[in-house]
Design a protein around this motif. Structure first.
Motif, PDB file in Angstrom:
ATOM      1  N   ASP A  97      -0.100   1.239   3.425  1.00  0.00           N
ATOM      2  CA  ASP A  97      -0.212   0.186   4.438  1.00  0.00           C
ATOM      3  C   ASP A  97       1.109   0.034   5.156  1.00  0.00           C
ATOM      4  O   ASP A  97       2.112  -0.261   4.525  1.00  0.00           O
ATOM      5  CB  ASP A  97      -0.495  -1.175   3.799  1.00  0.00           C
TER       6      ASP A  97
ATOM      7  N   PHE B 230       5.650  -3.250   1.027  1.00  0.00           N
ATOM      8  CA  PHE B 230       6.608  -2.520   0.189  1.00  0.00           C
ATOM      9  C   PHE B 230       6.720  -3.120  -1.210  1.00  0.00           C
ATOM     10  O   PHE B 230       7.736  -3.009  -1.868  1.00  0.00           O
ATOM     11  CB  PHE B 230       7.985  -2.436   0.859  1.00  0.00           C
TER      12      PHE B 230
ATOM     13  N   ARG C  47       6.527  -0.149  -3.846  1.00  0.00           N
ATOM     14  CA  ARG C  47       7.779   0.578  -3.777  1.00  0.00           C
ATOM     15  C   ARG C  47       8.848  -0.170  -4.566  1.00  0.00           C
ATOM     16  O   ARG C  47       9.544   0.399  -5.408  1.00  0.00           O
ATOM     17  CB  ARG C  47       8.201   0.708  -2.315  1.00  0.00           C
TER      18      ARG C  47
ATOM     19  N   ARG D 244       3.882   7.881  -3.088  1.00  0.00           N
ATOM     20  CA  ARG D 244       4.157   8.384  -1.739  1.00  0.00           C
ATOM     21  C   ARG D 244       5.443   9.189  -1.720  1.00  0.00           C
ATOM     22  O   ARG D 244       6.451   8.773  -2.282  1.00  0.00           O
ATOM     23  CB  ARG D 244       4.376   7.217  -0.785  1.00  0.00           C
ATOM     24  N   THR D 245       5.423  10.269  -0.990  1.00  0.00           N
ATOM     25  CA  THR D 245       6.624  11.086  -0.891  1.00  0.00           C
ATOM     26  C   THR D 245       7.674  10.391  -0.015  1.00  0.00           C
ATOM     27  O   THR D 245       8.846  10.713  -0.068  1.00  0.00           O
ATOM     28  CB  THR D 245       6.269  12.487  -0.346  1.00  0.00           C
ATOM     29  N   GLU D 246       7.226   9.397   0.772  1.00  0.00           N
ATOM     30  CA  GLU D 246       8.171   8.663   1.620  1.00  0.00           C
ATOM     31  C   GLU D 246       9.051   7.722   0.809  1.00  0.00           C
ATOM     32  O   GLU D 246       9.934   7.075   1.354  1.00  0.00           O
ATOM     33  CB  GLU D 246       7.396   7.844   2.678  1.00  0.00           C
ATOM     34  N   TYR D 247       8.813   7.628  -0.483  1.00  0.00           N
ATOM     35  CA  TYR D 247       9.577   6.724  -1.346  1.00  0.00           C
ATOM     36  C   TYR D 247      10.431   7.516  -2.340  1.00  0.00           C
ATOM     37  O   TYR D 247      10.160   7.532  -3.539  1.00  0.00           O
ATOM     38  CB  TYR D 247       8.620   5.823  -2.145  1.00  0.00           C
ATOM     39  N   PRO D 248      11.487   8.183  -1.863  1.00  0.00           N
ATOM     40  CA  PRO D 248      12.236   9.068  -2.758  1.00  0.00           C
ATOM     41  C   PRO D 248      12.853   8.362  -3.966  1.00  0.00           C
ATOM     42  O   PRO D 248      12.894   8.930  -5.063  1.00  0.00           O
ATOM     43  CB  PRO D 248      13.326   9.654  -1.856  1.00  0.00           C
TER      44      PRO D 248
ATOM     45  N   HIS E 238       3.182  12.594  -9.595  1.00  0.00           N
ATOM     46  CA  HIS E 238       2.657  13.473  -8.557  1.00  0.00           C
ATOM     47  C   HIS E 238       2.963  12.844  -7.210  1.00  0.00           C
ATOM     48  O   HIS E 238       2.621  11.691  -6.977  1.00  0.00           O
ATOM     49  CB  HIS E 238       1.143  13.645  -8.739  1.00  0.00           C
ATOM     50  N   GLU E 239       3.611  13.594  -6.340  1.00  0.00           N
ATOM     51  CA  GLU E 239       3.961  13.047  -5.036  1.00  0.00           C
ATOM     52  C   GLU E 239       2.849  13.266  -4.029  1.00  0.00           C
ATOM     53  O   GLU E 239       2.262  14.343  -3.969  1.00  0.00           O
ATOM     54  CB  GLU E 239       5.220  13.737  -4.502  1.00  0.00           C
ATOM     55  N   GLY E 240       2.582  12.261  -3.237  1.00  0.00           N
ATOM     56  CA  GLY E 240       1.641  12.406  -2.133  1.00  0.00           C
ATOM     57  C   GLY E 240       2.277  13.247  -1.040  1.00  0.00           C
ATOM     58  O   GLY E 240       3.391  13.739  -1.178  1.00  0.00           O
ATOM     59  N   ALA E 241       1.550  13.438   0.057  1.00  0.00           N
ATOM     60  CA  ALA E 241       2.096  14.271   1.124  1.00  0.00           C
ATOM     61  C   ALA E 241       1.847  13.630   2.484  1.00  0.00           C
ATOM     62  O   ALA E 241       1.691  14.313   3.483  1.00  0.00           O
ATOM     63  CB  ALA E 241       1.503  15.675   1.061  1.00  0.00           C
ATOM     64  N   GLY E 242       1.813  12.314   2.487  1.00  0.00           N
ATOM     65  CA  GLY E 242       1.709  11.623   3.774  1.00  0.00           C
ATOM     66  C   GLY E 242       0.300  11.568   4.314  1.00  0.00           C
ATOM     67  O   GLY E 242      -0.004  12.158   5.346  1.00  0.00           O
ATOM     68  N   ALA E 243      -0.593  10.910   3.603  1.00  0.00           N
ATOM     69  CA  ALA E 243      -1.947  10.686   4.112  1.00  0.00           C
ATOM     70  C   ALA E 243      -2.397   9.333   3.600  1.00  0.00           C
ATOM     71  O   ALA E 243      -2.570   9.137   2.404  1.00  0.00           O
ATOM     72  CB  ALA E 243      -2.896  11.787   3.645  1.00  0.00           C
TER      73      ALA E 243
ATOM     74  N   CYS F 245      -5.335   8.697   1.172  1.00  0.00           N
ATOM     75  CA  CYS F 245      -5.197   9.012  -0.249  1.00  0.00           C
ATOM     76  C   CYS F 245      -4.988   7.768  -1.113  1.00  0.00           C
ATOM     77  O   CYS F 245      -4.999   7.861  -2.336  1.00  0.00           O
ATOM     78  CB  CYS F 245      -4.071  10.014  -0.481  1.00  0.00           C
TER      79      CYS F 245
ATOM     80  N   ARG G  33       4.878  22.005  -1.085  1.00  0.00           N
ATOM     81  CA  ARG G  33       6.088  21.194  -0.987  1.00  0.00           C
ATOM     82  C   ARG G  33       7.337  22.051  -1.276  1.00  0.00           C
ATOM     83  O   ARG G  33       8.334  21.987  -0.571  1.00  0.00           O
ATOM     84  CB  ARG G  33       5.994  20.041  -1.987  1.00  0.00           C
TER      85      ARG G  33
ATOM     86  N   HIS H   6       3.028  15.362   5.840  1.00  0.00           N
ATOM     87  CA  HIS H   6       4.324  15.789   5.313  1.00  0.00           C
ATOM     88  C   HIS H   6       4.642  17.248   5.646  1.00  0.00           C
ATOM     89  O   HIS H   6       5.793  17.633   5.693  1.00  0.00           O
ATOM     90  CB  HIS H   6       4.315  15.591   3.795  1.00  0.00           C
TER      91      HIS H   6
END
Lengths: 614, 188
Positions: free
Chosen positions: A216, A220, A223, A254-258, A293-298, A301, B58, B95
């Motif tokens: 969303d 956050f 996160r 989410r991969t956006e959350y390193p 497991h990291e997502g890939a920006g979708a 998901c 990745r 990504h």
């Protein structure tokens, strides 16, 4: 840490930690605040302590998000809990010397309420914090996220020990059911019931998935939890695994959350080394392990069946339910999928009992809820309040009201699946059922404050742009419906809309809502429907008067230089990317409306507020 | 690490067909010639199972900075799945990129909080200053601009991230000033 093999070992670790510390801790928010320089500040604290050789007296802790992001970087000195906002590198030596060493208060660095000017010493007195009730977020201000001993000192893993050793899986499920805990991902499904369904499925292979695919925009919470208290989430997963009979857990993040990815992965390793994950946890005979497991920006998901497809290496497309994942999920096996915040609630419930938990909140929505408060509000940040707290309390008491003295127009709750709540509902208690009655959903907890300068038609367009882009394309209503809705909204905001467009938009919204396959499509029309319901006059202004009441939609506004305020400083003419501004130095400048792209750069540059939007 | 960088640089220096580098759409991609020799080691780290596709993609993207078509073919044969399947997944997720990326990656958050605090203006200014559209890369491969749907730092909106460094509370002017610093950086 030594590997723990029994609850007694865990208690021993806790006991070894329990003495009152003879040092002070300077806790620096080191997740969200990084974007405003907290990394440099924390480094400066560490350097200062090292330089002065006082590591035995003052420690520096890089903690999770404290919540009051607006005032970042924020620092709390423990044990007195002296609170310093907006800490600069220059202030570091003083805080170390005066507060860290001597326990004194550096008055001029204290937080002052922007509205009243009142000064606050302790974090718990600051209105932003004092009106909150922190159950799930309690670790964030005090503990380093990867301080496992510290977490154990705070009764960490005691709930897992109790569940695994003293309780049967059925008793655990009953406890969660009686607590009234409902899924925090948005839909509010009773967690105990979900676990029960999964438990009842035959077979030895089951899975627990932590859904940390917080897609969303404007949210956050997950996160911050995974970054700030990864062990609480892991503990919740262990208990869930035990309850449903699963030995394998997956955190889908989410991969956006390193930082969240890193903290989750490291915390799992720590738990494994300490014997809290793996074989025969604390001598209970139960084994459980977790992978990340990291997502890939979708965005889609976040929907549980799409999440499973993604985990299996496929395009993240949902499938019809039933069968529900609790019956047939990851790799075709029964799978419980819980949101991060849901899982982080579990240890507290097991530890304190369902009566304690059920006493918080409203009749049908128990416990607390974390909101990500953002947008046009003074105190942006992370807020945890009992269910049933009113919007007014959140926005005005905790949030400090609307920025720059503007008028409150609406609160957008629930992101692209939710709706806008107008001012007349400010006193509605926020719980699952009340918010549904006023046309939105609880969602995962994003709460964006909108003021008089926000165009509600543009907000609807913005969310449709998002859902249209994120639609996976599997079902027709969502794939084509969201596209057509977006086109209509683009027409309206471009000044080309008609009244028929507005009617067509409303009809289409209802069809998409009723006929889409998954939650994404079923809720995508909500931002449109709720703005139509409460702000139809703004739609009418766009299509009938060709006017944007909030002065936002570019096709419907004009930038003008006010002759009496313009000093002819030439700053605007120099920044204009299309050279639309002309005028001699020290003379009033003029904007060529034919060239102007209404980018607003001139207005942002002008020091004399000489450029108005009409 | 340095090995990875040299691979990336090499992949980029072959950028012959500029029109494809400019295209934001992945469909047409003859792409630069790619040295596949380092790929083998990456492939071997992953078991030959279909569910390894996302983590493997990745890893490949980390190696090359994007997903070269030749590498996708190698991924398909390693996992024993169809090339269509691999391409389908690679194009589904935001990504992954099928075209080479710029040396500097500028991400502008377009989440709701950033939107209501003016991130569209920031995005437009940055794109205008670089002469590209969101999602595109400058012809000299120095910058890629991306819209990101929420980085979860909403309280610090609007947010811009350049090469992993977060800049909060942006406005058009500050964004352009920051961009200038990266433009002036001596080229490696």
């Amino acid at each position: 840490m030594k590997t723990m093999r029994s609850p007694a070992d865990l208690a021993a670790v806790k006991a070894s930690q329990a003495t009152e510390p003879n040092y002070r801790t300077i806790a620096v928010c080191s997740t969200g605040c990084l974007a405003v320089g907290a990394g440099t500040v924390a480094q400066a604290f560490e350097d200062e302590v090292r330089r002065r050789g006082i590591a035995d007296k003052v420690r520096v802790a890089r903690t999770g998000c404290h919540g009051l992001c607006e005032q970042g970087p924020v620092v709390i000195v423990h044990p007195e809990r002296i609170f310093y906002p907006r800490v600069s590198v220059e202030a570091v030596p003083r805080i170390v010397e005066e507060t860290g060493l001597r326990g004194e208060i550096a008055r001029d660095l204290l937080y002052r309420d922007p509205a009243t000017g009142e000064e606050y010493v302790h974090d718990y007195d600051v209105p932003f914090y004092s009106a909150q009730k922190r159950v799930v977020l309690r670790y964030n201000t005090d503990l380093e996220p990867l301080d496992l001993e510290g977490y154990i000192r705070w009764d960490g893993y005691a709930a897992a020990a109790r569940a695994l050793v003293e309780m049967s899986p059925e008793e655990v499920i009953e406890e969660i059911e009686l607590s009234g805990l409902r899924g925090r991902g948005g839909a509010g499904f009773p967690t105990g019931t979900k676990w029960q369904i999964c438990r009842q499925q035959p077979g030895d292979h089951k899975y627990v998935i932590c859904n940390a695919d917080e897609g969303d925009p404007g949210a956050f919470m997950d996160r911050s939890l995974l970054e700030g208290a990864p062990h609480a989430v892991i503990e919740g997963m262990i208990i869930a695994g035990y309850a449903v009979g699963a030995n394998q857990g997956i955190i889908y993040v989410r991969t956006e959350y390193p930082i969240a990815v890193r903290h989750a992965a490291r915390a799992i390793e720590q738990a494994r080394e300490a014997g809290l994950l793996g074989q025969d946890i604390l001598g209970s005979g139960f084994h459980f392990d977790i992978t990340v497991h990291e997502g890939a920006g979708a965005f889609v998901c976040g929907e549980e069946t799409a999440l499973i497809a993604s985990l299996e290496g496929r395009r993240g497309m949902p499938r019809p339910r039933p069968p529900f994942p609790a019956q047939k999920g990851y790799r075709g096996k029964p799978t419980v999928i819980n949101n991060v915040e849901t899982l982080a609630n579990v240890p507290a419930i097991i530890l304190n009992g369902h009566e304690w938990y059920a006493a918080i909140g409203t009749e049908r929505s128990k416990g607390t809820k974390i909101f990500a408060l953002a947008g046009k509000v003074n105190n942006t940040g992370l807020v945890e309040v009992p269910m049933g707290t009113t919007l007014r309390q959140i926005v005005f008491d905790i949030g400090g009201g609307v920025r720059n003295g503007k008028a409150f127009k609406a609160a957008q709750i629930g992101g692209p699946s939710g709706g806008c709540v107008p001012a007349q509902y400010l006193d509605t208690p926020i719980d699952y059922d009340s918010v549904r009655a006023i046309g939105t959903i609880m969602g995962s907890g994003g709460l964006i404050v909108l003021d008089e300068d926000t165009c509600m038609v543009d907000i609807a367009r913005y969310f449709l742009e998002f859902t249209q882009r994120e639609s996976c394309g599997k079902c027709v209503p969502c794939r084509i419906g969201t596209r057509r809705m977006l086109e209509i909204l683009e027409r309206i905001t471009a000044g080309d809309g008609t009244l028929e467009d507005v009617e067509r938009l409303e009809r289409l919204a209802l069809v998409v809502k009723k006929t889409s396959l998954c939650g994404l499509g079923q809720t995508a029309p909500n931002p449109v429907l709720s703005t139509l319901r409460y702000f139809r006059d703004e739609y009418d202004a766009h299509v009938v008067d060709k006017r944007c009441p909030a002065h936002y939609c570019r096709a419907l506004i004009t930038y003008r230089i006010m002759a009496d305020a313009c000093t002819g400083c030439t700053a605007c003419a120099r920044v204009c990317p299309v050279n639309a501004i002309s005028g001699e130095p020290k003379q009033t400048h003029v904007i060529d409306q034919a060239l102007c792209t209404r980018c607003g750069l001139c207005r942002a540059t002008c020091k004399f507020e000489a450029i108005e939007v009409v | 690490m340095s090995h990875e960088h040299s691979q990336q640089a090499e992949a980029q220096s072959h950028g012959g067909a500029q029109q494809t580098l400019l295209a934001g759409q992945p469909q047409e991609h003859p792409g630069p010639r790619v040295d596949l020799s380092p790929l083998k080691a990456t492939l071997e780290k992953f078991p030959r199972r279909a569910d390894q596709l996302l983590p493997l993609l990745r890893a490949v993207q980390e190696l090359y900075g994007y997903l070269p078509r030749e590498a996708l073919d190698a991924v398909a044969s390693h996992l024993k799945i169809s090339r269509a399947n691999v391409l389908g997944v690679a194009t589904f997720y935001h990504h992954f990129s099928l075209v080479p990326q710029g040396r500097h990656k500028v991400c502008i958050c377009r989440g709701t909080a950033c939107h209501v605090r003016g991130s569209k203006d920031v995005l437009d200014s940055v794109c205008q200053s670089l002469g590209i559209e969101p999602g595109q890369t400058t012809p000299d491969l120095s910058f890629t601009v991306e819209e990101v749907m929420c980085l979860g730092a909403c309280a610090l909106a609007p947010l811009m991230v350049v090469d992993g460094a977060y800049y909060g509370k942006m406005d058009q002017r500050r964004a352009l000033e920051i961009l200038k610093q990266y433009k002036q950086e001596p080229q490696a």
